[in-house]
Design an enzyme around this catalytic site. Structure first.
Site, mmCIF file in Angstrom:
data_model
loop_
_atom_site.group_PDB
_atom_site.id
_atom_site.type_symbol
_atom_site.label_atom_id
_atom_site.label_comp_id
_atom_site.label_asym_id
_atom_site.label_seq_id
_atom_site.Cartn_x
_atom_site.Cartn_y
_atom_site.Cartn_z
ATOM 1 N N CYS A 380 61.161 -59.926 -23.013
ATOM 2 C CA CYS A 380 60.934 -58.520 -23.387
ATOM 3 C C CYS A 380 59.810 -58.398 -24.418
ATOM 4 O O CYS A 380 59.847 -57.511 -25.292
ATOM 5 C CB CYS A 380 62.208 -57.852 -23.919
ATOM 6 S SG CYS A 380 63.459 -57.685 -22.664
ATOM 7 N N ALA A 381 58.859 -59.313 -24.322
ATOM 8 C CA ALA A 381 57.660 -59.238 -25.171
ATOM 9 C C ALA A 381 56.506 -59.684 -24.280
ATOM 10 O O ALA A 381 55.798 -60.645 -24.584
ATOM 11 C CB ALA A 381 57.815 -60.130 -26.395
#
Ligand code: PLP
Length: 458
Positions: A380-381
Site C-alpha cells: 500500500c505504498a
C-alpha cells in the site's frame, strides 16, 4: 529526533507475551512448527495483557454514553478514562483532543474532512496510501522521495516557500508525513519537519501507524499538530484507532458522521426541518455507538507498553533488527530497500528483494516450508516501492508475473516485520530460511491460484 531518545540503561527485556505464541502450523514438507508471525507491520498479535484486560471487562460490557444502569456507567467511565490513557501515552498537550476512530486510515480521512476551506496539503510520494490519498478535496502537492532526512526537510522547506511566493501564504496548509516507513522501517525527521511546517504557517499530522507500536512518542516534544495510529498494529486488534491533536480544526468542522452521540441537541423547526447543535468535544466526530472494547484494548496496550518500559523494548527490537540486517547482508542475492541508507534509525520493518526470485514465490516458500508469515507486494505504498525498485511507476507486480529472473528487476518486494512479542528464534529461523532458500532453492513446487502463490499439492 526525539522519537529515538532512549534511556542509557542497557537492560534488554524478554518478548512480551502475545496470543498465538504457541500456535503450530503444518509444513508442506511434513511436520509442524511454531508459527513465526513476522508481519507485525500489517497487524500485530494481541498482547496477552490486552486480551486478559478485555476478557476481565467483557462481563461488565454495557452501552457507552447511553444508559443509566450500573454497567453503562462503568463502560462510559472506562471509555472516557481510555481517552486520558491514550493522551498520556502520546504525551498530548492539555487542550488536545483524542478522537477514537476505526484505524489510521479512518483518522486521516477524518482530518481530511475537517480541513478548513482552501487548505493546501503537502505530502511526500513515499507515504502509505492512507496518508497519500485522503486529501481529495484539497489542493495537494506531492513531494518527491528524499534520499536523506535532511533532504526531506529541504524539500518541504522549498515547497512551503514556493507556496508563500505564489500566493502570499496566509491560507491554511497541512503537511502529512509518516513517523516510520511501513516499507523501509526508517524513521522520518518528524521534529524538523514540524519546525519547517510551523515556520511557514503550516500544520503537520504524523502517520504514526508504524511508529507508535515501536517507539515512545511525544506530541509535545515533536511539536506536531496531530498524530494518527491503529490499535491492530499496537497489539490491540479490536477495530479502533486514534486521531489526537489540536481541537480547533476538528471542532470547527462538520461532524465526520452525522448521528447520535455527535449531536447535543436536535429540534424540529417551524418550517418542518431540524436544527442541530453539535458537540464541540471529541464526541463531535464519534457519532454512533462507540467501540468500547476496541478503545479499552488500545488503552490497555498503551499501559502495557509503558509499564514494560519502552526503552528496553526499543533496545530489544534493535537487537532483532541487527540479527535480520546482518543475516541478510551475508546473502549477496538479497537487496534491502532503503531511502536513507544503512545508518538511518529504524523500527523492525525491513523490505527486500531476492535476485532470481519472484517475491510472492519467496514469501510462499517461507510460509509453506518454514512456518514463517511475512508479506509480499507493494505494501500500500506503490509509488515508494516502485521508486526503491527502480521500476516503471505504471507496472504492477503480481504473483506469478514473469519477474525476478537473474539480472531482472523485481516488480514487488518481501517485507519482514516484528516487535515487542517476537522471540529471537523467529528472526533466527527467518535468516536461516532466507539463506537456505537462496542456496538450495525451494523444496516444493508452487503455482498461482486466485492471484496468490501456493504450494502445488496436485
Ligand atoms: N500508515 C502506515 C504507515 C501503515 O503502515 C498503515 C497500514 O499498514 C496505515 C497507515 C493504514 O493503517 P490501517 O490499515 O490500520 O488504517
Amino acid at each position: 529526533m526525539s522519537v529515538s531518545t532512549v534511556a542509557s540503561d542497557q537492560s534488554v527485556c524478554a518478548p512480551l507475551p502475545v496470543l498465538g505464541r504457541d500456535v503450530t502450523v503444518p509444513l508442506v514438507t511434513g511436520g509442524e512448527v511454531t508459527y513465526a508471525a513476522l508481519d507485525y507491520a500489517a497487524s500485530a498479535p494481541a498482547l496477552q495483557r490486552v486480551w486478559d484486560d478485555v476478557a476481565a471487562y467483557a462481563p461488565y460490557y454495557g452501552s457507552v454514553h447511553r444508559g443509566a444502569g450500573y454497567l453503562s456507567q462503568l463502560s462510559t467511565d472506562l471509555f472516557e478514562n481510555s481517552r486520558a490513557t491514550v493522551a498520556a501515552f502520546l504525551d498530548c498537550r492539555e487542550d488536545d483532543q483524542v478522537v477514537f476512530t476505526r484505524s489510521t486510515t479512518d483518522s486521516l480521512n477524518l482530518l481530511a474532512a475537517a480541513l478548513p476551506a482552501g487548505c493546501e496539503v503537502f505530502v511526500f510520494e513515499t507515504e502509505h496510501h492512507a496518508s497519500l490519498l485522503p486529501w481529495k478535496d484539497a489542493r495537494v502537492t506531492y513531494l518527491n522521495a528524499p534520499r536523506t532526512p535532511a533532504e526531506a526537510v529541504e524539500t518541504l522547506e522549498r515547497a512551503l516557500a514556493g507556496r508563500a511566493a505564489a500566493s502570499g501564504a496566509g491560507g491554511p496548509a497541512l503537511v502529512c508525513v509518516t513517523g516510520a516507513s511501513n516499507v523501509t522501517g526508517e524513521l522520518w525527521p518528524v521534529r524538523e519537519l514540524a519546525a519547517a511546517a510551523h515556520a511557514h504557517g503550516a500544520r503537520i499530522v504524523v502517520d504514526a501507524a508504524q511508529l507508535a507500536p515501536h517507539h515512545p512518542v511525544s506530541v509535545r516534544e515533536l511539536d506536531v499538530d496531530w498524530i494518527a495510529f491503529s490499535g491492530h498494529k499496537l497489539y490491540a486488534p479490536f477495530g479502533s484507532g486514534v486521531l489526537a491533536g489540536r481541537a480547533d480544526w476538528l471542532q470547527d468542522a462538520e461532524p465526520y458522521l452525522a448521528g447520535g452521540g455527535a449531536s447535543r441537541k436536535v429540534a424540529r423547526r417551524a418550517d418542518g426541518g431540524v436544527d442541530v447543535a453539535w458537540h464541540t468535544t471529541a464526541a463531535r466526530h464519534e457519532a454512533g455507538s462507540p467501540n468500547v472494547i476496541g478503545v479499552y484494548s488500545i488503552a490497555s496496550a498503551c499501559k502495557a507498553l509503558t509499564e514494560a518500559g519502552f526503552d528496553t523494548l526499543v533496545r530489544r527490537e534493535r537487537q532483532l533488527i541487527a540479527t535480520v540486517r546482518e543475516g541478510l547482508a551475508e546473502v549477496p542475492e538479497v537487496k534491502v530497500l532503503s531511502l536513507f541508507g544503512d545508518d538511518a534509525p529504524r523500527v523492525g520493518v525491513i523490505s527486500f528483494v531476492v535476485e532470481g526470485w519472484n517475491s510472492s514465490h519467496f514469501a510462499a516458500a517461507l510460509s509453506a516450508e518454514y512456518g514463517i508469515g511475512v508479506r509480499d507486494g507493494l505494501f500500500c505504498a506503490h509509488p515508494l516501492v516502485r521508486t526503491l525498485l527502480g521500476g516503471d511507476q505504471q507496472q504492477v507486480g503480481e504473483c506469478g508475473a514473469p519477474e525476478g529472473e537473474p539480472g531482472e528487476k523485481s516488480l514487488n518486494a518481501i517485507r519482514v516485520s516484528f516487535g515487542a512479542g517476537t522471540p529471537d528464534e523467529h528472526v533466527e529461523r527467518f535468516v536461516r530460511a532466507v539463506k537456505e532458500l537462496v542456496r538450495d532453492g525451494a523444496q516444493w513446487k508452487y503455482r498461482t491460484e486466485d492471484g496468490r502463490c501456493v504450494p502445488d499439492r496436485g
